[in-house]
Design a protein around this motif. Structure first.
Motif, PDB file in Angstrom:
ATOM      1  N   ALA A 126      40.438  38.097  42.098  1.00  0.00           N
ATOM      2  CA  ALA A 126      39.194  38.007  42.870  1.00  0.00           C
ATOM      3  C   ALA A 126      38.736  36.557  43.021  1.00  0.00           C
ATOM      4  O   ALA A 126      38.290  36.141  44.087  1.00  0.00           O
ATOM      5  CB  ALA A 126      38.099  38.832  42.200  1.00  0.00           C
ATOM      6  N   GLU A 152      42.275  41.344  37.340  1.00  0.00           N
ATOM      7  CA  GLU A 152      41.416  41.563  38.515  1.00  0.00           C
ATOM      8  C   GLU A 152      40.497  40.358  38.756  1.00  0.00           C
ATOM      9  O   GLU A 152      40.286  39.956  39.896  1.00  0.00           O
ATOM     10  CB  GLU A 152      40.585  42.834  38.345  1.00  0.00           C
ATOM     11  CG  GLU A 152      41.401  44.114  38.304  1.00  0.00           C
ATOM     12  CD  GLU A 152      41.875  44.588  39.667  1.00  0.00           C
ATOM     13  OE1 GLU A 152      41.665  43.884  40.668  1.00  0.00           O
ATOM     14  OE2 GLU A 152      42.467  45.675  39.718  1.00  0.00           O
ATOM     15  N   LYS A 153      39.978  39.794  37.678  1.00  0.00           N
ATOM     16  CA  LYS A 153      39.119  38.598  37.774  1.00  0.00           C
ATOM     17  C   LYS A 153      39.906  37.448  38.412  1.00  0.00           C
ATOM     18  O   LYS A 153      39.415  36.786  39.323  1.00  0.00           O
ATOM     19  CB  LYS A 153      38.633  38.218  36.373  1.00  0.00           C
ATOM     20  CG  LYS A 153      37.812  36.950  36.282  1.00  0.00           C
ATOM     21  CD  LYS A 153      37.469  36.689  34.795  1.00  0.00           C
ATOM     22  CE  LYS A 153      36.508  35.622  34.523  1.00  0.00           C
ATOM     23  NZ  LYS A 153      36.778  34.277  34.674  1.00  0.00           N
ATOM     24  N   LYS A 204      48.196  46.708  45.181  1.00  0.00           N
ATOM     25  CA  LYS A 204      48.608  45.407  44.665  1.00  0.00           C
ATOM     26  C   LYS A 204      50.020  45.504  44.101  1.00  0.00           C
ATOM     27  O   LYS A 204      50.299  46.359  43.277  1.00  0.00           O
ATOM     28  CB  LYS A 204      47.613  44.962  43.611  1.00  0.00           C
ATOM     29  CG  LYS A 204      46.218  44.734  44.212  1.00  0.00           C
ATOM     30  CD  LYS A 204      45.183  44.644  43.140  1.00  0.00           C
ATOM     31  CE  LYS A 204      44.544  46.003  43.104  1.00  0.00           C
ATOM     32  NZ  LYS A 204      43.530  46.222  42.158  1.00  0.00           N
ATOM     33  N   ASP A 228      41.277  43.984  33.549  1.00  0.00           N
ATOM     34  CA  ASP A 228      40.034  43.409  34.063  1.00  0.00           C
ATOM     35  C   ASP A 228      40.143  41.893  34.209  1.00  0.00           C
ATOM     36  O   ASP A 228      39.565  41.310  35.124  1.00  0.00           O
ATOM     37  CB  ASP A 228      38.829  43.820  33.213  1.00  0.00           C
ATOM     38  CG  ASP A 228      38.915  43.382  31.766  1.00  0.00           C
ATOM     39  OD1 ASP A 228      40.026  43.346  31.196  1.00  0.00           O
ATOM     40  OD2 ASP A 228      37.855  43.090  31.183  1.00  0.00           O
ATOM     41  N   ASN A 275      46.314  51.516  36.646  1.00  0.00           N
ATOM     42  CA  ASN A 275      45.158  50.775  37.136  1.00  0.00           C
ATOM     43  C   ASN A 275      45.335  50.277  38.572  1.00  0.00           C
ATOM     44  O   ASN A 275      44.714  49.295  38.979  1.00  0.00           O
ATOM     45  CB  ASN A 275      44.846  49.618  36.184  1.00  0.00           C
ATOM     46  CG  ASN A 275      44.170  50.107  34.928  1.00  0.00           C
ATOM     47  OD1 ASN A 275      42.976  50.376  34.926  1.00  0.00           O
ATOM     48  ND2 ASN A 275      44.936  50.270  33.851  1.00  0.00           N
TER      49      ASN A 275
END
Length: 147
Positions: free
Chosen positions: A101, A97-98, A26, A94, A49
């Motif tokens: 997604a 990432e949410k 990414k 996180d 990450n």
């Protein structure tokens, strides 16, 4: 002959420089004030990450945030762009990432200010971080997540 071709191709892949392999991950572009060191800490956190992060110092950070749709008072310490979204401030990975997604129809997300204990910031976390969704149409931000 086929075995030789396979071995040569395999060797060539192993000799590729690491950035070529990282390019499949990414990619993010992070704009920061040239004097700010916590932004570098956040970029390192994102790299740890799985993100490839290009850091671009600028003296126009407020203008970049505003053009990305982040309202005054909701700005973070730096402005990052990933996959068409703006991520303003020290947003935990996180939650990033949410966002990536779910792919919601928003401009992006922001963690206003420079909360102690947030990724890239010194200190101990003393409260939940409230991350806001920034709309594309200029409407008031709404809560996207707490971390």
């Amino acid at each position: 002959m086929q075995r030789r071709t396979f071995l040569l191709a395999s060797s060539a892949i192993l000799l590729l420089p690491f950035p070529a392999l990282a390019a499949s991950g990414k990619h993010a572009v992070l704009y920061k004030n040239p004097q700010c060191s916590c932004c570098e800490g956040y970029a390192d956190y994102m790299r740890q990450n799985g993100f490839e992060v290009d850091v671009k110092p600028t003296n126009d950070l407020a203008e970049i945030s505003r053009k990305a749709g982040v309202p005054e008072g909701f700005e973070g310490c730096h402005t990052m762009f990933i996959d068409g979204y703006v991520i303003d401030g020290h947003v935990p990975v996180d939650v990033v990432e949410k966002l990536l997604a779910e792919k919601p129809a928003i401009a992006g997300i922001t963690l206003p200010g420079m909360p102690m204990g947030s990724p890239g910031m010194a200190g101990t976390k003393t409260e939940n971080f409230i991350i806001y969704a920034v709309t594309k149409d200029g409407k008031a931000p709404t809560i996207y997540a707490a971390a």
